[in-house]
Design a protein around this motif. Structure first.
Motif, mmCIF file in Angstrom:
data_model
loop_
_atom_site.group_PDB
_atom_site.id
_atom_site.type_symbol
_atom_site.label_atom_id
_atom_site.label_comp_id
_atom_site.label_asym_id
_atom_site.label_seq_id
_atom_site.Cartn_x
_atom_site.Cartn_y
_atom_site.Cartn_z
ATOM 1 N N SER A 220 0.796 -1.228 0.000
ATOM 2 C CA SER A 220 0.000 0.000 0.000
ATOM 3 C C SER A 220 0.827 1.275 0.000
ATOM 4 C CB SER A 220 -0.940 0.008 1.215
ATOM 5 O OG SER A 220 -0.204 -0.011 2.419
ATOM 6 N N ASP A 242 -0.766 -3.709 3.305
ATOM 7 C CA ASP A 242 0.518 -3.451 3.956
ATOM 8 C C ASP A 242 0.988 -4.743 4.623
ATOM 9 O OD1 ASP A 242 -1.338 -3.474 6.010
ATOM 10 O OD2 ASP A 242 -0.374 -1.878 7.148
ATOM 11 N N CYS A 248 -5.576 -1.088 3.354
ATOM 12 C CA CYS A 248 -5.405 -1.287 1.915
ATOM 13 C C CYS A 248 -5.783 -0.020 1.172
ATOM 14 C CB CYS A 248 -6.211 -2.480 1.408
ATOM 15 S SG CYS A 248 -7.910 -2.143 0.940
ATOM 16 N N GLY A 330 -5.896 4.240 4.373
ATOM 17 C CA GLY A 330 -6.408 2.926 4.020
ATOM 18 C C GLY A 330 -6.804 2.046 5.183
#
Length: 449
Positions: A220, A242, A248, A330
């Motif tokens: 990510s 990640d 994400c 994210g």
């Protein structure tokens, strides 16, 4: 009193540097004393589950954590390599007294971290972290004989977690082609399995971890390879996780990035339409783009904003009984299905929305327009005076009046560094730069050391 060892997401540091085997063992003993139910009158044997990401240092840290827990009389189930939200899920479903995740998330490979979870797979609050630190290396009565902990391996961790994820969506993803960047991390097995079991065609990249390559120009925080792979394979979407898969970001079919704000907007509107968004509220941080706030309000969804950090988002969600929250980076938390941010879960529900509506990811993300955002970090200043300086407050008020409802200003002292962050959003990049630079100059003038 703020925790000294614990940061915003557990204890992190250079593995075998600040974060040693000795510290891992001692922290685990202290955590066992604080979190484990001894069950003297019920016959309950305390139980812990332990998972890790793919960093090679996770092997010796796992051994140290297990030694600490077992020596304190706690039975241990080894989950192996599993995302943080997977460990949280199994902490709950296996009715463990505590969970332990060894990961430094998106940090470089040489770092590692220890994250403790309480019963139900929930993150610890500050009071419990302080209690663990206070009991670190305290004298204690060590169990002997049959009272020491047993250690065994739980072989169904990936399968159980993937089945849970797939069970959260009601529509199969048949016909959707997806690229999943696993960041050579904890989701390298669980991520592709969950998406394939849900019916999607999956091209997995960076899913061959060797203990050294986690987060290495992938995942990510490095979306270039994901963008290229989506275009090369003609995929409908791509998702970058990640190292521990608690966040994400997405990429649409044209290779354009879809950030955490856009993902939250997609999910928030979807959940409201389905009657599954408690109080019609989404929780986000003060760094969320103004375009996100405007888009949700236009769809009758309110936004509650918190300080930066997923722990603050979680706290606000718990306090208000809200079901969706997250960050621009994210982290997306869907409390109906998870106690933490979960990148695979997020990807599944975005894909379900695509399948449900027949819309492309670009069309769904187009519900919001990201305003140009400029961030300037002003160093060499006394950040402690930032909130009380009248001249600086006047300059901020003038900038806000200039922007009106079409932009915003956020000025905040850094929580970890000696600097003040100046963030400006405006209808044009040029205007955002101009206002931000003017405010940064005032910060230097008013708060210089």
């Amino acid at each position: 009193m703020a925790p000294k060892l614990f940061g915003t997401d557990g204890v992190r540091g250079l593995a075998n540097g600040q974060l040693t085997a000795e510290l891992a063992l001692d922290l685990s003993v202290a955590a066992a004393h604080v979190l484990a139910d001894r069950g003297e009158f019920t016959g309950h044997r305390p139980l812990a589950v332990v998972g890790r990401d793919t960093r090679i240092s996770g092997q010796f840290l796992e051994a140290a954590v297990v030694a600490g827990l077992a020596s304190a009389g706690v039975d241990v189930l080894l989950l192996g390599v599993l995302p943080t939200p997977g460990v949280a899920h199994l902490t709950g479903t296996l009715e463990a007294d505590l969970g332990v995740m060894l990961s430094a998330s998106h940090n470089p490979m040489p770092d590692n971290g220890i994250k403790f979870l309480a019963r139900g797979g929930v993150k610890l609050d500050d009071a419990i972290e302080i209690a663990i630190e206070q009991r670190l290396r305290e004298p204690w009565n060590r169990p002997t004989g049959g009272d020491v902990g047993r250690v065994s391996t739980y072989d169904h961790a990936v399968a159980d977690y993937a089945a849970h994820l797939v069970g959260t969506i009601a529509r199969p993803l048949t016909g959707l082609k997806v690229v999943l960047d696993c960041a050579e991390g904890a989701a390298s097995a669980a991520g592709p399995k969950a998406l394939r079991d849900a019916g999607a065609e999956v091209i997995a990249i960076h899913a061959e971890p060797d203990g050294l390559n986690i987060n290495d120009h992938c995942g990510s925080t490095h979306l270039d390879n994901l963008q290229a792979a989506v275009l090369a394979h003609g995929a409908d979407a791509g998702f970058g996780l990640d190292g521990d898969s608690d966040r994400c970001l997405a990429v649409d079919a044209a290779g354009e990035v879809v950030d955490g704000d856009q993902i939250l907007a997609i999910l928030g509107i979807s959940m409201r339409e389905a009657g599954r968004l408690p109080n019609d509220v989404v929780v986000a941080t003060v760094m969320s783009n103004l375009g996100f706030v405007q888009a949700l309000r236009a769809n009758d969804v309110q936004v509650r904003q918190t300080k930066v950090g997923d722990r603050y988002v979680l706290e606000a969600m718990k306090a208000g009984g809200y079901g969706l929250g997250g960050e621009q980076s994210g982290h997306v938390i869907m409390s109906e299905f998870a106690t933490t941010g979960d990148g695979i879960l997020t990807a599944l529900h975005v894909l379900e929305r695509m399948a449900q509506t027949g819309s492309s990811l670009a069309e769904l993300a187009g519900v919001m327009t990201r305003l140009p955002q400029v961030l300037i970090n002003v160093g060499g200043v006394d950040k402690a005076r930032a909130d009380d300086d009248a001249g600086l407050a006047a300059a901020v008020a003038e900038a806000e009046a200039q922007l009106g409802d079409s932009g915003r200003v956020l000025l905040r002292p850094s929580g970890t560094e000696s600097l003040v962050r100046v963030m400006v959003e405006a209808p044009s990049h040029e205007q955002a730069v101009s206002v931000a630079e003017d405010l940064a100059a005032v910060v230097r003038e008013r708060l210089s050391l």
